[in-house]
Each structure stands twice: as C-alpha cells, then as structure tokens.
Design a protein around this motif. Structure first.
Motif, PDB file in Angstrom:
ATOM      1  N   LEU A 177      51.159 -54.981  29.414  1.00 52.72           N
ATOM      2  CA  LEU A 177      52.305 -55.623  30.149  1.00 52.72           C
ATOM      3  C   LEU A 177      53.650 -54.637  30.023  1.00 52.72           C
ATOM      4  N   ALA A 178      53.637 -54.025  28.895  1.00 50.01           N
ATOM      5  CA  ALA A 178      54.887 -53.404  28.542  1.00 50.01           C
ATOM      6  C   ALA A 178      54.768 -51.682  29.237  1.00 50.01           C
ATOM      7  N   HIS A 179      53.365 -51.332  29.385  1.00 44.95           N
ATOM      8  CA  HIS A 179      52.898 -49.849  29.391  1.00 44.95           C
ATOM      9  C   HIS A 179      52.420 -49.669  30.993  1.00 44.95           C
ATOM     10  N   ASN A 180      51.833 -51.024  31.650  1.00 42.40           N
ATOM     11  CA  ASN A 180      51.139 -50.808  32.693  1.00 42.40           C
ATOM     12  C   ASN A 180      51.909 -51.512  33.962  1.00 42.40           C
ATOM     13  N   GLN A 181      52.313 -50.471  34.996  1.00 42.44           N
ATOM     14  CA  GLN A 181      53.155 -51.017  36.095  1.00 42.44           C
ATOM     15  C   GLN A 181      52.325 -51.983  36.916  1.00 42.44           C
ATOM     16  N   ALA A 182      50.934 -52.015  37.135  1.00 37.77           N
ATOM     17  CA  ALA A 182      50.135 -52.644  37.977  1.00 37.77           C
ATOM     18  C   ALA A 182      50.187 -54.047  37.151  1.00 37.77           C
ATOM     19  N   LEU A 237      54.578 -66.904  43.168  1.00 36.25           N
ATOM     20  CA  LEU A 237      53.789 -67.770  43.959  1.00 36.25           C
ATOM     21  C   LEU A 237      54.571 -69.224  43.911  1.00 36.25           C
ATOM     22  N   ALA A 238      55.332 -69.391  42.726  1.00 34.93           N
ATOM     23  CA  ALA A 238      55.819 -70.602  42.646  1.00 34.93           C
ATOM     24  C   ALA A 238      57.100 -70.914  43.602  1.00 34.93           C
ATOM     25  N   GLU A 239      57.730 -70.079  44.088  1.00 32.70           N
ATOM     26  CA  GLU A 239      58.421 -70.028  45.056  1.00 32.70           C
ATOM     27  C   GLU A 239      57.863 -70.157  46.394  1.00 32.70           C
ATOM     28  N   LEU A 240      56.978 -69.611  46.805  1.00 35.51           N
ATOM     29  CA  LEU A 240      56.181 -69.431  48.003  1.00 35.51           C
ATOM     30  C   LEU A 240      55.312 -70.547  48.411  1.00 35.51           C
ATOM     31  N   ILE A 241      55.342 -71.706  47.468  1.00 34.98           N
ATOM     32  CA  ILE A 241      54.433 -72.880  47.675  1.00 34.98           C
ATOM     33  C   ILE A 241      55.433 -73.627  48.891  1.00 34.98           C
ATOM     34  N   TYR A 242      56.839 -73.032  48.990  1.00 32.47           N
ATOM     35  CA  TYR A 242      57.607 -73.837  49.905  1.00 32.47           C
ATOM     36  C   TYR A 242      57.363 -73.314  51.277  1.00 32.47           C
ATOM     37  N   HIS A 243      56.524 -72.132  51.340  1.00 36.38           N
ATOM     38  CA  HIS A 243      56.686 -71.384  52.579  1.00 36.38           C
ATOM     39  C   HIS A 243      55.417 -71.354  53.294  1.00 36.38           C
ATOM     40  N   GLY A 244      54.832 -72.415  53.521  1.00 37.17           N
ATOM     41  CA  GLY A 244      53.590 -72.535  54.455  1.00 37.17           C
ATOM     42  C   GLY A 244      52.327 -71.773  53.726  1.00 37.17           C
ATOM     43  N   ASP A 245      51.704 -70.880  54.787  1.00 34.95           N
ATOM     44  CA  ASP A 245      50.531 -70.254  54.549  1.00 34.95           C
ATOM     45  C   ASP A 245      50.867 -69.104  53.365  1.00 34.95           C
ATOM     46  N   GLN A 246      51.876 -68.718  53.334  1.00 34.67           N
ATOM     47  CA  GLN A 246      52.302 -67.412  52.563  1.00 34.67           C
ATOM     48  C   GLN A 246      51.796 -67.714  51.122  1.00 34.67           C
ATOM     49  N   ALA A 247      51.672 -68.727  50.488  1.00 35.73           N
ATOM     50  CA  ALA A 247      50.927 -68.847  49.265  1.00 35.73           C
ATOM     51  C   ALA A 247      49.534 -68.671  49.309  1.00 35.73           C
ATOM     52  N   PHE A 248      48.983 -69.219  50.296  1.00 32.47           N
ATOM     53  CA  PHE A 248      47.454 -68.937  50.520  1.00 32.47           C
ATOM     54  C   PHE A 248      47.145 -67.597  50.511  1.00 32.47           C
ATOM     55  N   ARG A 249      48.138 -66.813  51.323  1.00 31.04           N
ATOM     56  CA  ARG A 249      47.749 -65.520  51.558  1.00 31.04           C
ATOM     57  C   ARG A 249      47.931 -64.536  50.131  1.00 31.04           C
ATOM     58  N   THR A 250      48.833 -65.088  49.543  1.00 36.61           N
ATOM     59  CA  THR A 250      49.037 -64.516  48.131  1.00 36.61           C
ATOM     60  C   THR A 250      48.058 -64.629  47.216  1.00 36.61           C
ATOM     61  N   VAL A 251      47.613 -65.732  47.195  1.00 38.65           N
ATOM     62  CA  VAL A 251      46.368 -65.998  46.133  1.00 38.65           C
ATOM     63  C   VAL A 251      45.169 -65.140  46.556  1.00 38.65           C
ATOM     64  N   ASN A 252      44.859 -65.192  48.058  1.00 37.21           N
ATOM     65  CA  ASN A 252      43.737 -64.322  48.548  1.00 37.21           C
ATOM     66  C   ASN A 252      43.819 -62.948  48.209  1.00 37.21           C
ATOM     67  N   THR A 253      45.298 -62.398  48.318  1.00 37.63           N
ATOM     68  CA  THR A 253      45.647 -60.956  48.027  1.00 37.63           C
ATOM     69  C   THR A 253      45.219 -60.689  46.569  1.00 37.63           C
ATOM     70  N   LEU A 254      45.505 -61.654  45.570  1.00 33.16           N
ATOM     71  CA  LEU A 254      45.651 -61.638  44.067  1.00 33.16           C
ATOM     72  C   LEU A 254      44.097 -61.414  43.985  1.00 33.16           C
ATOM     73  N   ALA A 297      38.736 -55.564  43.170  1.00 34.20           N
ATOM     74  CA  ALA A 297      38.898 -54.011  43.488  1.00 34.20           C
ATOM     75  C   ALA A 297      39.140 -53.367  41.953  1.00 34.20           C
ATOM     76  N   GLU A 298      39.922 -54.089  41.217  1.00 30.50           N
ATOM     77  CA  GLU A 298      40.243 -53.514  40.039  1.00 30.50           C
ATOM     78  C   GLU A 298      39.115 -53.406  38.973  1.00 30.50           C
ATOM     79  N   SER A 299      38.302 -54.608  39.033  1.00 28.93           N
ATOM     80  CA  SER A 299      36.989 -54.791  38.213  1.00 28.93           C
ATOM     81  C   SER A 299      36.030 -53.784  38.786  1.00 28.93           C
ATOM     82  N   ARG A 336      32.810 -61.791  34.944  1.00 27.52           N
ATOM     83  CA  ARG A 336      33.741 -62.486  33.601  1.00 27.52           C
ATOM     84  C   ARG A 336      35.082 -61.389  33.686  1.00 27.52           C
ATOM     85  N   PHE A 337      35.063 -60.328  34.198  1.00 28.11           N
ATOM     86  CA  PHE A 337      36.350 -59.351  34.298  1.00 28.11           C
ATOM     87  C   PHE A 337      37.246 -60.327  35.481  1.00 28.11           C
TER      88      PHE A 337
END
Length: 408
Positions: A225-230, A241-258, A264-266, A318-319
């Motif tokens: 975490l200290a050295h990796n910007q990603a 995400l804890a804030e986006l739960i209040y904002h409709g489908d934005q939370a669902f889009r966020t977890v999909n993006t995650l 892709a990273e794997s 697993r990754f």
C-alpha cells in the motif's frame, strides 16, 4: 537484542524480541551442529519447523530471515545480512534454499514429490539445504501424507519450514504438526510496521503510519500500500463504497468495476508465469515438430494442455478471491471505525484518513446497522469458499448493505 549484532537479518522482523532470540539461538545451534560441535542451547536444534500466525503477521519474513541465518557464511555473525549468502537468501535467489509459494487452491501430491526430491539432495555451498513451504494449510491429504516421511526424518543437512496463515495450528494435518517445532508469529503493532517501512526508505513517516494503520498490522499489505499507487486507488474506491450505498446503482457499478479491474490485474500479473509454463510444456512435448508422427503427437498432448489450462485458471481464481477478500477487509475496517466513534472508545482508527466518512456512518447508520454491515461482509467473504461467482457475491453484498442502511 543482546548478543546479536545490529543490522542482522533478525532486525528485519517486527515480532517480539523473544521470537527473534529463539530463531537466533536455533540458527546458532544449527551452525554448531554443522561444524560437528556440541549445541549450547538445550533443544535449540530442530530440522522440522511450523510457523503459524495471522495473515500478514510476518511468517514469511521470519522464515526467510531464519533461512538466511542458516546459510549465512559470515564466520563471526550468524545471519549477518551482509554476506553474499544472506543477500541472496533474502531475495529468494540462493541455490540451497527452495521457497515454495503456491498459487493454486491446493498443493498437489505431484508438487510435493518435487519438493521431496529437492529435500533429499545435499547443499551445494551452504551448511544447510532449506525448504520453505508457504500456505502449508493448502496441502491436500495426499500431499501431506507424501511429505510426512521427509518432515519426520529430514536428510542430514536439510531443514524444513512449513508456514501457515493461521492462528490455529490444527489447520495443519496432525501428522505433520506433531513432528514439527511450532513457532507462533503474532500480528505486529502498527508502531513496529511503521518502523520497518521507515527503515526500508522511500516513503514519508506519515505515509508509513497510514499504511501500517490501514493494513491492520499486515506487513506485506502495508508495504504494498505504501509503494503501489494502484493499491492506494483500490483502497480508496472500496472505502468510498460505504458512501455510495446511498446513491442508487452507483454502488453496483463500483463493485462491478472492482471485480473487472482485479480480473485484468490477475491476467497481467500472471501472464509471464503462464507463458513460461506453456512454453516449457510445449518444448517437453516436442510441439512444433514436423513429419509423419506430428499429428499423432499433437493428439496425445491434448490432455496435458488442458490440465495446464485448468491449473492456470485455478491460480487466477485464487488471485481474484484473495484480492477481493483483502478489499473486503478494508471495507470492514471503516464500519469498525464507525462503531468505535459511536461508542467513544478512543481506540486508534483503521482508516484515519477516512474519519469524516466514519463519523457520518456512525450518525446515519447507527450501531445496529453497522453490525449488520459487518455481518454482510462476513457472509460475502465466506461465499467465496463456496464457489459463488465473485460478481454475484459482491452484488449481494451491496444489497445487504442497502438493507442495513435502510435504503429503499
């Protein structure tokens, strides 16, 4: 540590001084044993070890430091950290140290048979041949049974170190753990992790303290975490995400993006390893040959190619699971912080840089809702073990969080 020179491999450890002293005494006893001398410390010399401790406690670092001390060539200081053997050991490049880091869900019998062969050979330049097996809790029953004889009666100049991310040694087969000397590596304090990150250099004290707090004492995660910007961006996204739960489908889009981002990273992270494995198999099977037998040869290799593809797919799975699980640990931390603020406990926050959001959650969600959020995260983490598709599990998490927030 009295009797141990400054800046040895043991100074890299964040554990208690009693742990460092015990490993130093064991390495000293092993050196005496290799020289044919008597061992000063009673019961200090052991050839089979089991290192356990919570994820991120520093088991791997302790095992590598111990291995470096065992192969150290400094005649005066055990585990000096400066000789060529110590330096090679600490970067996993020493010829007499075999470091097994499994990426699959389980460690197979075939993999352990390779390890058994390595354990039976004599060291080439050092006093000892050291075998380190990470995540030994992933050993299949067959693999554990195959390894048993080697752990019970190691070759004369071989030392075996099993590592398991567990607070309970019973996660390891009893036949193995009963034949090993057990070492428990506790979670280090945030202050210890900060000290290690600062000693390594390259980051400010504030960044080191934030990484140490946010990782919950997990040394590897704190360093990443200290050295990796990603990694920093991913942490910020999952906490938001804890804030986006209040904002409709934005939370669902966020977890999909995650999920898609980690997939892709794997692929990127494992691409080089997978290509090397594929190329090696192709060469061993004679792929690319021409002539009368070429077609027959190709037909005969189909099964082996499919087996490799399955192994690589399990590794990517697993990754993905591990990365998502770490993100959920981060998310749980902000609800923990909100509960601490609500109760006025005065305990240090996991995510001090998100204190504003934690205070908002404490006020708007309430204690009952915050506990429900933590339960929802636990359910999601457990679902990964039942082969639930990650995207389905994460969508279900958002639904449960919305219910805990009482969002319509």
């Amino acid at each position: 540590m009295v009797g141990v020179s400054a800046q040895t491999v043991f100074d890299r450890l964040a554990g208690p001084q009693s742990l460092n002293r015990m490993l130093y005494d064991a390495a000293t006893a092993a050196r005496q044993k290799a020289r044919g001398a008597g061992v000063d410390k009673q019961n200090a010399f052991t050839q089979s070890w089991l290192f356990t401790g919570p994820p991120g406690s520093g088991r791997s670092v302790a095992a590598k430091a111990f291995a470096a001390a065992l192969v150290c060539s400094n005649p005066e200081v055990v585990g000096c950290g400066r000789c060529e053997d110590c330096r090679l050991a600490l970067v996993d490049a020493h010829g007499d140290i075999v470091h097994i880091i499994p990426h699959e869900l389980t460690i197979s019998v075939d993999r352990m048979r390779e390890v058994i062969g390595s354990a039976a050979t004599q060291p080439t330049v050092a006093n000892w041949r050291v075998i380190i097996i990470e995540d030994a809790d992933r050993l299949s029953d067959g693999a554990a049974n195959a390894l048993l004889k080697t752990v019970e009666e190691p070759a004369e100049r071989t030392i075996i170190i099993l590592c398991s991310p567990s607070t309970d040694p019973h996660d390891i087969a009893i036949t193995l753990r009963s034949r090993c000397r057990h070492v428990y590596v506790p979670t280090p304090s945030a202050e210890s992790v900060t000290r290690i990150l600062m000693a390594e250099g390259g980051i400010s004290e504030d960044a080191a303290r934030l990484a140490a707090a946010s990782s919950g004492g997990h040394i590897g995660r704190a360093r990443h975490l200290a050295h990796n910007q990603a990694a920093q961006i991913r942490r910020a996204n999952i906490l938001n995400l804890a804030e986006l739960i209040y904002h409709g489908d934005q939370a669902f889009r966020t977890v999909n993006t995650l999920v898609k981002g980690i997939e892709a990273e794997s692929r990127d992270a494992l691409a080089e390893v997978e290509k090397a494995e594929s190329d090696k198999l192709m060469v061993s099977l004679g792929m690319g040959t021409r002539g009368k037998g070429a077609q027959k040869l190709l037909r005969g290799t189909t099964g082996q190619l499919k087996d490799l593809e399955k192994t690589q797919e399990r590794r990517r799975t697993r990754f993905l699971r591990d990365a998502l699980d770490l993100s959920l640990v981060d998310l749980a931390g902000i609800y923990r912080d909100a509960l601490l603020i609500s109760s006025g406990a005065g305990i240090s926050l996991t995510h001090p840089d998100f204190e504003g959001l934690s205070r908002e959650l404490a006020e708007r969600v309430g204690n009952e809702g915050l506990v429900a959020c933590l339960d929802a995260i636990s359910v999601c983490r457990e679902s990964f073990g039942f082969n639930v598709r990650p995207i389905v599990a994460m969508d279900a998490l958002v639904g449960r969080l919305r219910k805990a927030y009482r969002v319509s």
